[in-house]
Design an enzyme around this catalytic site. Sequence first.
Site, mmCIF file in Angstrom:
data_model
loop_
_atom_site.group_PDB
_atom_site.id
_atom_site.type_symbol
_atom_site.label_atom_id
_atom_site.label_comp_id
_atom_site.label_asym_id
_atom_site.label_seq_id
_atom_site.Cartn_x
_atom_site.Cartn_y
_atom_site.Cartn_z
ATOM 1 N N GLY A 25 0.821 -1.215 0.000
ATOM 2 C CA GLY A 25 0.000 0.000 0.000
ATOM 3 C C GLY A 25 0.852 1.260 0.000
ATOM 4 O O GLY A 25 0.441 2.305 0.503
ATOM 5 N N GLY A 28 -0.514 4.649 -1.215
ATOM 6 C CA GLY A 28 -1.630 5.257 -0.483
ATOM 7 C C GLY A 28 -1.202 6.462 0.330
ATOM 8 O O GLY A 28 -0.026 6.852 0.338
ATOM 9 N N GLN A 29 -2.172 7.043 1.038
ATOM 10 C CA GLN A 29 -1.920 8.283 1.780
ATOM 11 C C GLN A 29 -0.781 8.119 2.792
ATOM 12 O O GLN A 29 0.161 8.893 2.818
ATOM 13 C CB GLN A 29 -3.193 8.736 2.504
ATOM 14 N N ARG A 53 -3.213 -0.761 -7.269
ATOM 15 C CA ARG A 53 -4.103 -0.056 -8.194
ATOM 16 C C ARG A 53 -3.603 1.336 -8.591
ATOM 17 O O ARG A 53 -3.647 1.705 -9.748
ATOM 18 C CB ARG A 53 -5.497 0.076 -7.582
ATOM 19 N N ASP A 70 -0.623 -7.655 -5.536
ATOM 20 C CA ASP A 70 -2.018 -7.738 -5.113
ATOM 21 C C ASP A 70 -1.987 -8.553 -3.817
ATOM 22 O O ASP A 70 -1.675 -9.749 -3.840
ATOM 23 C CB ASP A 70 -2.827 -8.453 -6.206
ATOM 24 N N TYR A 160 -15.668 -2.106 7.130
ATOM 25 C CA TYR A 160 -14.278 -1.714 7.421
ATOM 26 C C TYR A 160 -13.962 -1.958 8.897
ATOM 27 O O TYR A 160 -12.942 -2.548 9.244
ATOM 28 C CB TYR A 160 -14.117 -0.230 7.051
ATOM 29 N N ILE A 190 -6.247 10.807 9.252
ATOM 30 C CA ILE A 190 -4.895 11.341 9.039
ATOM 31 C C ILE A 190 -4.957 12.488 8.014
ATOM 32 O O ILE A 190 -5.534 12.330 6.939
ATOM 33 C CB ILE A 190 -3.929 10.236 8.545
HETATM 34 C C1 AKB Z 1 -11.390 6.206 7.266
HETATM 35 O O1 AKB Z 1 -11.983 7.283 7.381
HETATM 36 O O2 AKB Z 1 -11.917 5.179 6.823
HETATM 37 C C2 AKB Z 1 -9.963 6.136 7.745
HETATM 38 C C3 AKB Z 1 -9.879 5.663 9.155
HETATM 39 C C4 AKB Z 1 -10.260 6.546 10.269
HETATM 40 O O3 AKB Z 1 -9.484 4.553 9.382
HETATM 41 N N1 AKB Z 1 -9.328 7.406 7.603
#
Ligand code: AKB
Length: 337
Positions: A25, A28-29, A53, A70, A160, A190
């Site tokens: 990753g 990513g950010q 990706r 992946d 999530y 973040i």
């Molecule tokens: C999200 O908003 O999904 C993430 C997190 C707080 O894990 N930035």
Amino acid sequence: MEYRYSDGGLSKMSKDDMKRILVTGSTGQIGSELTVELRKRYGNDNVVAAGHRRKPSETLVSTGPYETIDVTKREEIERVVKKYDIDTIYHMAAVLSGVGEQKPLLCWDVNMNGLHNILEIAREHSLTRVFCPSSIAVFGPETPNENTPQDTILKPTTMYGVTKVAGELLGNYYVKRFGVDVRGIRYPGIISSETLPGGGTTDYAVEIFYAAIKEKKYTCFVKEDTVLPMMYMPDCIKGTIQLMEADFSKLKHHADFNLASMSFSAKELADEIKKHIPDFICDYKPDFRQEIADSWPRTIDDSAAREEWGWKPDYDLSRMVEDMIEKLTVKYEKGLI
Ligand code: AKB
């Protein structure tokens, strides 16, 4: 099959045993800035960046090795681990909360199967250490939402969040059962000026800066009184590396550290930006992410991280806003954003 157990030498491993690092990753950010910092610390050739990706930045490919992986395909991770003789993985690849609600099966697949592949490879290849990020998304509407304790109710209502709770449990299981040194932080939102986040609920706290500088107006997708825990990227990178370099024998927790820095409402953030850009206008049009934000804590108790490995943030709201505006204004003037 041979298993290492947690009393089987983990406490003797030090940061000097982390010599060859893989960052999944990395486009990513967090991954993008973490890779740069790790390369400064451990040497460019010793930190392999991996993405899938998103297109890697020029910096990522020009300063050290880059591979496409992946994470749901174990053989792809294993190939890179063997090729570079990897001993440490920062597993930053994940599907975040907003996209996770739109594509729950993808979220499960990437977050759970990806993590399980990483942990299995760490066990089989006796890796020194693995970092697996968690999130404030592990908490849910039944969790006390002010000064949320380290050890508390974990009943999230997003996919999530479900994957992050399961991921923490799995990480802690690998520590206890197999003696794999797994560490993780429950990241708040973040905020950063290098790489845009993708698909999270806290993304408004980053988008607002770009919009304020470029258009002087922003429509925020959560209500103005929505308060969430946030952190500036320099603190996020500092905390992540500090936890990974901490002495194992001092850790009572492993894959699930609360970490706090600042909490503010969307309006407080907009007002702070207005101090620098007086004609900035912010309005509020909540969408499906409001419900997610409402299920998360407002403030976090991070005393375990402070006690077990010395966590202490450097940035508050006003310092963070000042720095973000300074950095993004330079980028804007150079035509980079
Ligand atoms: C999200 O908003 O999904 C993430 C997190 C707080 O894990 N930035």
